[in-house]
Motif scaffolding. Sequence first.
Motif, mmCIF file in Angstrom:
data_model
loop_
_atom_site.group_PDB
_atom_site.id
_atom_site.type_symbol
_atom_site.label_atom_id
_atom_site.label_comp_id
_atom_site.label_asym_id
_atom_site.label_seq_id
_atom_site.Cartn_x
_atom_site.Cartn_y
_atom_site.Cartn_z
ATOM 1 N N THR A 70 65.504 37.928 14.945
ATOM 2 C CA THR A 70 65.861 38.525 13.657
ATOM 3 C C THR A 70 67.319 38.263 13.266
ATOM 4 O O THR A 70 67.731 38.618 12.157
ATOM 5 C CB THR A 70 65.613 40.047 13.664
ATOM 6 O OG1 THR A 70 66.307 40.631 14.778
ATOM 7 C CG2 THR A 70 64.127 40.349 13.775
ATOM 8 N N ASP A 71 68.087 37.620 14.146
ATOM 9 C CA ASP A 71 69.451 37.203 13.776
ATOM 10 C C ASP A 71 69.440 35.886 12.996
ATOM 11 O O ASP A 71 70.488 35.448 12.505
ATOM 12 C CB ASP A 71 70.320 37.017 15.033
ATOM 13 C CG ASP A 71 70.669 38.340 15.699
ATOM 14 O OD1 ASP A 71 70.624 39.382 15.019
ATOM 15 O OD2 ASP A 71 70.991 38.329 16.905
ATOM 16 N N PHE A 72 68.285 35.251 12.882
ATOM 17 C CA PHE A 72 68.160 33.984 12.158
ATOM 18 C C PHE A 72 68.539 34.170 10.688
ATOM 19 O O PHE A 72 68.092 35.101 10.033
ATOM 20 C CB PHE A 72 66.721 33.477 12.244
ATOM 21 C CG PHE A 72 66.448 32.247 11.410
ATOM 22 C CD1 PHE A 72 66.853 30.996 11.853
ATOM 23 C CD2 PHE A 72 65.795 32.351 10.194
ATOM 24 C CE1 PHE A 72 66.605 29.859 11.096
ATOM 25 C CE2 PHE A 72 65.535 31.224 9.429
ATOM 26 C CZ PHE A 72 65.942 29.976 9.873
ATOM 27 N N ARG A 73 69.389 33.252 10.182
ATOM 28 C CA ARG A 73 69.834 33.337 8.788
ATOM 29 C C ARG A 73 69.516 32.085 7.986
ATOM 30 O O ARG A 73 69.540 32.110 6.763
ATOM 31 C CB ARG A 73 71.340 33.603 8.727
ATOM 32 C CG ARG A 73 71.715 35.000 9.204
ATOM 33 C CD ARG A 73 71.154 36.071 8.265
ATOM 34 N NE ARG A 73 71.469 37.423 8.709
ATOM 35 C CZ ARG A 73 70.717 38.153 9.518
ATOM 36 N NH1 ARG A 73 69.579 37.634 9.989
ATOM 37 N NH2 ARG A 73 71.053 39.365 9.863
ATOM 38 N N GLY A 74 69.260 30.968 8.666
ATOM 39 C CA GLY A 74 68.938 29.764 7.920
ATOM 40 C C GLY A 74 68.905 28.534 8.803
ATOM 41 O O GLY A 74 69.139 28.609 10.012
ATOM 42 N N TYR A 85 69.801 22.387 12.977
ATOM 43 C CA TYR A 85 69.744 23.541 13.865
ATOM 44 C C TYR A 85 69.506 24.846 13.114
ATOM 45 O O TYR A 85 69.916 24.989 11.950
ATOM 46 C CB TYR A 85 71.075 23.689 14.622
ATOM 47 C CG TYR A 85 71.381 22.574 15.580
ATOM 48 C CD1 TYR A 85 70.665 22.418 16.773
ATOM 49 C CD2 TYR A 85 72.398 21.669 15.313
ATOM 50 C CE1 TYR A 85 70.957 21.393 17.657
ATOM 51 C CE2 TYR A 85 72.695 20.635 16.195
ATOM 52 C CZ TYR A 85 71.969 20.504 17.362
ATOM 53 O OH TYR A 85 72.261 19.488 18.231
ATOM 54 N N PRO A 86 68.917 25.814 13.807
ATOM 55 C CA PRO A 86 68.868 27.166 13.256
ATOM 56 C C PRO A 86 70.265 27.773 13.311
ATOM 57 O O PRO A 86 71.061 27.446 14.194
ATOM 58 C CB PRO A 86 67.908 27.901 14.204
ATOM 59 C CG PRO A 86 68.045 27.164 15.497
ATOM 60 C CD PRO A 86 68.279 25.732 15.139
ATOM 61 N N ASP A 102 71.560 30.621 23.710
ATOM 62 C CA ASP A 102 70.663 29.821 22.899
ATOM 63 C C ASP A 102 69.948 30.697 21.878
ATOM 64 O O ASP A 102 70.197 31.901 21.780
ATOM 65 C CB ASP A 102 69.676 29.043 23.782
ATOM 66 C CG ASP A 102 68.740 29.953 24.579
ATOM 67 O OD1 ASP A 102 68.622 31.153 24.250
ATOM 68 O OD2 ASP A 102 68.120 29.457 25.543
ATOM 69 N N PHE A 103 69.050 30.082 21.136
ATOM 70 C CA PHE A 103 68.356 30.807 20.075
ATOM 71 C C PHE A 103 67.501 31.945 20.628
ATOM 72 O O PHE A 103 67.231 32.922 19.945
ATOM 73 C CB PHE A 103 67.475 29.834 19.277
ATOM 74 C CG PHE A 103 66.867 30.434 18.052
ATOM 75 C CD1 PHE A 103 67.647 30.767 16.951
ATOM 76 C CD2 PHE A 103 65.505 30.681 17.989
ATOM 77 C CE1 PHE A 103 67.095 31.329 15.810
ATOM 78 C CE2 PHE A 103 64.931 31.237 16.855
ATOM 79 C CZ PHE A 103 65.730 31.565 15.759
ATOM 80 N N GLY A 111 75.379 26.828 23.346
ATOM 81 C CA GLY A 111 75.370 27.890 22.356
ATOM 82 C C GLY A 111 74.457 27.583 21.183
ATOM 83 O O GLY A 111 73.640 26.643 21.218
ATOM 84 N N THR A 112 74.600 28.355 20.104
ATOM 85 C CA THR A 112 73.817 28.198 18.882
ATOM 86 C C THR A 112 74.754 28.337 17.689
ATOM 87 O O THR A 112 75.618 29.215 17.695
ATOM 88 C CB THR A 112 72.722 29.282 18.783
ATOM 89 O OG1 THR A 112 71.894 29.216 19.956
ATOM 90 C CG2 THR A 112 71.859 29.097 17.542
#
Length: 246
Positions: A70-74, A85-86, A102-103, A111-112
């Motif tokens: 749920t931290d995904f933004r784009g 990359y995400p 990582d994701f 990292g991500t």
Amino acid sequence: MKKKNRLKPFILGVLSVIFIAALSFSLYNALTIYIPQKQEQSRFHELQQIAEQKKEYSAEKYLPFFEMNTDFRGWLKIEDTDISYPVVKPTDEDAEYYLHRDFDKNYSFSGTPFIGAGADENSDIFIIYAHNMKTDTMFGRLDDYADSDWAKAHRDIVFDTLSEHRVYRVFAAFQTKVGAENEYKYYEKVGNCNTDGYNKTISEITKKSLIDTYDVPSEKSQIIMLSTCSYHTKNGRFVVAAYRTE
């Protein structure tokens, strides 16, 4: 002659020690750096395959990533590079959470890519950070933008969110050094700003730019900055700035 004969085994012994030390160092790097990085990129490749299943933009295209994290933004993408990359947004209280995660939130040397503190993907100005990997992964190719010809041929940065397809046009690329007396604190320019503050930031970035694209935003438009470490100096940073066109 006897002295020379005694030296020969000694020299061979020293060379053997050097060879074993070099071999051990190479094996250590392979086990602790290169193999883990390859495994990390394998996971990102899996995510890229999911993102590419649907060619056209839609909110559903990226919904699986939000369901995973749920931290995904784009999703960030630059053509002709490994940058696909995400992008995540941690809390400002733990702004560097994904620096070595990582994701899936496991430890990761690579990292991500993440949005920094003080802003989010809807702010007037925001920054996405990622490592400058020697394998050219993550933001390892970002400093290609120091070359004007390359920059002009790769002007567009795509950053799709769950709700929008976004394209940004590169207008500047600059270097700075964290902690230097003349450091340009670009990371303090994020968030929302009035027109005067916006124009001042654009002017500062343009003056520091290593390239001249002859194209700066003529009116207030959202700014994205991509930031990574730079090896031109200790604690160096390399930053690319782009304004939103669609």
